[in-house]
Design a protein around this motif. Structure first.
Motif, PDB file in Angstrom:
ATOM      1  N   LYS A  63       0.813  -1.214   0.000  1.00 37.48           N
ATOM      2  CA  LYS A  63       0.000   0.000   0.000  1.00 37.48           C
ATOM      3  C   LYS A  63       0.849   1.268   0.000  1.00 37.48           C
ATOM      4  O   LYS A  63       0.533   2.246   0.685  1.00 37.48           O
ATOM      5  N   ASP A  64       1.911   1.270  -0.786  1.00 36.36           N
ATOM      6  CA  ASP A  64       2.707   2.483  -0.950  1.00 36.36           C
ATOM      7  C   ASP A  64       1.935   3.491  -1.798  1.00 36.36           C
ATOM      8  O   ASP A  64       1.248   3.104  -2.751  1.00 36.36           O
ATOM      9  N   PRO A  65       2.046   4.781  -1.479  1.00 38.42           N
ATOM     10  CA  PRO A  65       1.492   5.778  -2.394  1.00 38.42           C
ATOM     11  C   PRO A  65       2.181   5.655  -3.758  1.00 38.42           C
ATOM     12  O   PRO A  65       3.365   5.332  -3.826  1.00 38.42           O
ATOM     13  N   PHE A  66       1.445   5.903  -4.828  1.00 38.46           N
ATOM     14  CA  PHE A  66       2.040   5.763  -6.157  1.00 38.46           C
ATOM     15  C   PHE A  66       1.511   6.841  -7.089  1.00 38.46           C
ATOM     16  O   PHE A  66       0.538   7.534  -6.789  1.00 38.46           O
ATOM     17  N   SER A  67       2.151   6.966  -8.252  1.00 37.76           N
ATOM     18  CA  SER A  67       1.755   7.978  -9.230  1.00 37.76           C
ATOM     19  C   SER A  67       1.452   7.331 -10.572  1.00 37.76           C
ATOM     20  O   SER A  67       1.989   6.275 -10.912  1.00 37.76           O
ATOM     21  N   VAL A  68       0.585   7.993 -11.323  1.00 40.72           N
ATOM     22  CA  VAL A  68       0.211   7.537 -12.655  1.00 40.72           C
ATOM     23  C   VAL A  68       0.192   8.737 -13.594  1.00 40.72           C
ATOM     24  O   VAL A  68      -0.349   9.792 -13.248  1.00 40.72           O
ATOM     25  N   LEU A  69       0.786   8.579 -14.765  1.00 44.61           N
ATOM     26  CA  LEU A  69       0.695   9.597 -15.796  1.00 44.61           C
ATOM     27  C   LEU A  69      -0.398   9.194 -16.781  1.00 44.61           C
ATOM     28  O   LEU A  69      -0.312   8.139 -17.413  1.00 44.61           O
ATOM     29  N   MET A  70      -1.435  10.020 -16.893  1.00 45.92           N
ATOM     30  CA  MET A  70      -2.500   9.796 -17.852  1.00 45.92           C
ATOM     31  C   MET A  70      -2.165  10.558 -19.128  1.00 45.92           C
ATOM     32  O   MET A  70      -1.882  11.753 -19.076  1.00 45.92           O
ATOM     33  N   LEU A  71      -2.191   9.885 -20.257  1.00 45.15           N
ATOM     34  CA  LEU A  71      -1.911  10.513 -21.543  1.00 45.15           C
ATOM     35  C   LEU A  71      -3.125  10.382 -22.446  1.00 45.15           C
ATOM     36  O   LEU A  71      -3.572   9.267 -22.729  1.00 45.15           O
ATOM     37  N   GLY A  72      -3.657  11.505 -22.890  1.00 43.97           N
ATOM     38  CA  GLY A  72      -4.727  11.495 -23.875  1.00 43.97           C
ATOM     39  C   GLY A  72      -4.111  11.751 -25.232  1.00 43.97           C
ATOM     40  O   GLY A  72      -3.599  12.830 -25.488  1.00 43.97           O
ATOM     41  N   VAL A  73      -4.127  10.768 -26.100  1.00 44.79           N
ATOM     42  CA  VAL A  73      -3.360  10.839 -27.346  1.00 44.79           C
ATOM     43  C   VAL A  73      -4.267  10.767 -28.564  1.00 44.79           C
ATOM     44  O   VAL A  73      -5.163   9.927 -28.635  1.00 44.79           O
ATOM     45  N   ASP A  74      -3.997  11.650 -29.507  1.00 43.97           N
ATOM     46  CA  ASP A  74      -4.681  11.645 -30.792  1.00 43.97           C
ATOM     47  C   ASP A  74      -3.728  11.046 -31.809  1.00 43.97           C
ATOM     48  O   ASP A  74      -2.811  11.714 -32.277  1.00 43.97           O
ATOM     49  N   GLU A  75      -3.900   9.788 -32.129  1.00 49.37           N
ATOM     50  CA  GLU A  75      -3.003   9.104 -33.054  1.00 49.37           C
ATOM     51  C   GLU A  75      -3.695   8.909 -34.396  1.00 49.37           C
ATOM     52  O   GLU A  75      -4.675   8.184 -34.500  1.00 49.37           O
ATOM     53  N   ARG A  76      -3.143   9.544 -35.420  1.00 51.81           N
ATOM     54  CA  ARG A  76      -3.648   9.370 -36.777  1.00 51.81           C
ATOM     55  C   ARG A  76      -2.769   8.371 -37.510  1.00 51.81           C
ATOM     56  O   ARG A  76      -1.616   8.171 -37.151  1.00 51.81           O
ATOM     57  N   VAL A  91      -1.725   8.845  -5.804  1.00 53.89           N
ATOM     58  CA  VAL A  91      -2.721   8.098  -5.026  1.00 53.89           C
ATOM     59  C   VAL A  91      -2.133   7.711  -3.676  1.00 53.89           C
ATOM     60  O   VAL A  91      -1.089   7.067  -3.608  1.00 53.89           O
ATOM     61  N   ASN A  92      -2.819   8.107  -2.608  1.00 57.30           N
ATOM     62  CA  ASN A  92      -2.320   7.820  -1.260  1.00 57.30           C
ATOM     63  C   ASN A  92      -3.407   7.119  -0.450  1.00 57.30           C
ATOM     64  O   ASN A  92      -4.437   7.716  -0.128  1.00 57.30           O
ATOM     65  N   PRO A  93      -3.203   5.844  -0.099  1.00 55.72           N
ATOM     66  CA  PRO A  93      -4.218   5.113   0.658  1.00 55.72           C
ATOM     67  C   PRO A  93      -4.219   5.471   2.140  1.00 55.72           C
ATOM     68  O   PRO A  93      -5.154   5.107   2.863  1.00 55.72           O
ATOM     69  N   ASN A  94      -3.182   6.165   2.579  1.00 53.28           N
ATOM     70  CA  ASN A  94      -3.098   6.521   3.994  1.00 53.28           C
ATOM     71  C   ASN A  94      -3.957   7.729   4.342  1.00 53.28           C
ATOM     72  O   ASN A  94      -4.483   7.824   5.457  1.00 53.28           O
ATOM     73  N   ASN A  95      -4.097   8.669   3.392  1.00 50.50           N
ATOM     74  CA  ASN A  95      -5.026   9.773   3.623  1.00 50.50           C
ATOM     75  C   ASN A  95      -6.262   9.647   2.738  1.00 50.50           C
ATOM     76  O   ASN A  95      -7.084  10.559   2.662  1.00 50.50           O
ATOM     77  N   ASN A  96      -6.365   8.484   2.070  1.00 50.78           N
ATOM     78  CA  ASN A  96      -7.529   8.165   1.224  1.00 50.78           C
ATOM     79  C   ASN A  96      -7.849   9.277   0.236  1.00 50.78           C
ATOM     80  O   ASN A  96      -8.970   9.815   0.213  1.00 50.78           O
ATOM     81  N   ASN A 297       6.454  20.231  -4.097  1.00 46.40           N
ATOM     82  CA  ASN A 297       6.354  19.945  -2.666  1.00 46.40           C
ATOM     83  C   ASN A 297       5.015  19.297  -2.316  1.00 46.40           C
ATOM     84  O   ASN A 297       4.960  18.360  -1.504  1.00 46.40           O
ATOM     85  N   GLU A 298       3.935  19.781  -2.935  1.00 44.91           N
ATOM     86  CA  GLU A 298       2.616  19.213  -2.647  1.00 44.91           C
ATOM     87  C   GLU A 298       2.528  17.763  -3.112  1.00 44.91           C
ATOM     88  O   GLU A 298       1.980  16.900  -2.412  1.00 44.91           O
ATOM     89  N   LEU A 299       3.084  17.484  -4.281  1.00 52.24           N
ATOM     90  CA  LEU A 299       3.050  16.118  -4.799  1.00 52.24           C
ATOM     91  C   LEU A 299       3.951  15.191  -3.992  1.00 52.24           C
ATOM     92  O   LEU A 299       3.605  14.029  -3.743  1.00 52.24           O
ATOM     93  N   LYS A 300       5.104  15.686  -3.575  1.00 47.22           N
ATOM     94  CA  LYS A 300       6.003  14.869  -2.766  1.00 47.22           C
ATOM     95  C   LYS A 300       5.362  14.516  -1.431  1.00 47.22           C
ATOM     96  O   LYS A 300       5.500  13.401  -0.923  1.00 47.22           O
ATOM     97  N   THR A 301       4.656  15.475  -0.847  1.00 49.65           N
ATOM     98  CA  THR A 301       3.950  15.210   0.408  1.00 49.65           C
ATOM     99  C   THR A 301       2.875  14.136   0.206  1.00 49.65           C
ATOM    100  O   THR A 301       2.724  13.220   1.018  1.00 49.65           O
ATOM    101  N   GLN A 302       2.159  14.244  -0.899  1.00 47.68           N
ATOM    102  CA  GLN A 302       1.115  13.260  -1.207  1.00 47.68           C
ATOM    103  C   GLN A 302       1.714  11.861  -1.390  1.00 47.68           C
ATOM    104  O   GLN A 302       1.101  10.866  -0.986  1.00 47.68           O
ATOM    105  N   LEU A 303       2.922  11.786  -1.955  1.00 48.91           N
ATOM    106  CA  LEU A 303       3.573  10.497  -2.178  1.00 48.91           C
ATOM    107  C   LEU A 303       4.433  10.064  -0.986  1.00 48.91           C
ATOM    108  O   LEU A 303       5.090   9.016  -1.029  1.00 48.91           O
ATOM    109  N   GLU A 304       4.447  10.899   0.054  1.00 43.83           N
ATOM    110  CA  GLU A 304       5.224  10.612   1.265  1.00 43.83           C
ATOM    111  C   GLU A 304       6.700  10.425   0.968  1.00 43.83           C
ATOM    112  O   GLU A 304       7.353   9.508   1.492  1.00 43.83           O
ATOM    113  N   LEU A 305       7.232  11.297   0.130  1.00 42.99           N
ATOM    114  CA  LEU A 305       8.654  11.243  -0.227  1.00 42.99           C
ATOM    115  C   LEU A 305       9.456  12.255   0.596  1.00 42.99           C
ATOM    116  O   LEU A 305       8.946  13.289   0.968  1.00 42.99           O
TER     117      LEU A 305
END
Length: 305
Positions: A63-76, A91-96, A297-305
């Motif tokens: 249950k480690d906090p983790f990150s995801v990159l969402m890519l919206g791609v227009d591929e022709r 995503v942080n399960p500790n602060n839900n 800083n905000e993202l690092k706090t969310q990921l507990e880094l």
């Protein structure tokens, strides 16, 4: 998720992660098999070294906090395309909670692996998903653990698969032949795509567009988590399998469903402030060092880094 090749998906599909987080084993063996089949179709591993931003690889079972990159791609056809939408989820399960940051496509930054500064959405065009992940990781100074790539052609299908979405619109405008009045609106897939495309009439420009994009994402999450939509799981999984690619495996998604379910119900939006500037006759969004540090800083706090 879109059927009209319009550059700028405005993607509801951060929803994908949240649908997978919320979804899961509770629906029984039939749903399990359908999800397994969809994830198998979606799974596309990439070759990429362990991030230097982490001392150890992220563990979903722990249950480690983790990150995801969402890519919206227009591929022709014959064109790799650009990632017109880039969203980072932490995503942080500790602060839900899930923190969602939309990165404006014109953001000027170093393209890692290319050796030059350019618009951040060009990273995908230059080097695909790995270069996009490396560039965003460098820009935000956090590890990017996973990616989810969404085909723009599937946007409308995703919204329709959950039976449409409801949003609260605060700006009266028209786009692509649709009129969007102020107030509560229920949108189908085609309407949702147009709703998220508009930015020129918006006083907030690209930030207003990002707000509407996040509204659609949250709408899909809400509908996808509702009991009525669960009866449509087959349609939803079919749409995911056709239009989504990710390096998440079925076991990892199962771990997310088990350990991170509550986090998917609380999505907190973040913004990054930029100043527009013309450089060599090209428009860029420039982020100050102070603003970049604030976001990092905000993202690092969310990921507990």
């Amino acid at each position: 998720m879109r059927s009209r090749k319009k550059k700028t998906w405005k993607k509801v599909t951060a929803a994908i992660l949240s649908l997978l987080v919320i979804g899961g084993g509770a629906y029984g063996y039939t749903v399990y098999k359908s999800l397994n089949k969809a994830v198998d179709a979606m799974h596309q591993p990439i070759e990429r070294k362990q991030s230097e931003k982490r001392d150890e690889a992220v563990s979903l079972k722990a249950k480690d906090p983790f990150s995801v990159l969402m890519l919206g791609v227009d591929e022709r056809e014959g064109d790799k395309g650009r990632s017109d939408t880039m969203i980072v989820l932490t995503v942080n399960p500790n602060n839900n909670s899930v923190k969602m940051l939309s990165i404006p496509r014109d953001t000027r930054t170093e393209i890692i692996g290319k050796g030059k500064e350019d618009k951040i959405n060009h990273a995908y065009a230059f080097g695909g998903v790995p270069m996009a992940m490396d560039t965003v990781e460098d820009f935000l100074d956090i590890p990017i653990d996973y990616y989810i790539q969404v085909n723009m052609e599937g946007f409308t299908d995703m919204v329709d698969a959950v039976g449409g979405v409801t949003v609260q619109n605060d700006l009266d405008f028209s786009q692509d032949g649709f009129h969007f009045a102020k107030g509560e609106l229920t949108l189908n897939g085609a309407q949702a795509l147009s709703y998220t495309r508009m930015r020129k009439e918006d006083p907030q420009g690209d930030f207003g567009r990002q707000t509407r994009q996040r509204q659609i994402i949250e709408g899909v999450v809400k509908e996808g988590a509702s009991l009525s939509s669960l009866t449509k799981f087959s349609d939803i999984f079919t749409v995911l399998g056709k239009n989504v690619k990710t390096n998440l495996t079925f076991d990892q998604i199962a771990a997310i469903q088990k350990g991170y379910k509550d986090a998917g119900t609380s999505i907190q939006q973040m913004q990054i402030q930029e100043q527009g500037k013309m450089i060599n006759n090209i428009y860029y969004g420039l982020v100050s060092s102070e603003e970049k540090q604030r976001v990092q800083n905000e993202l690092k706090t969310q990921l507990e880094l």
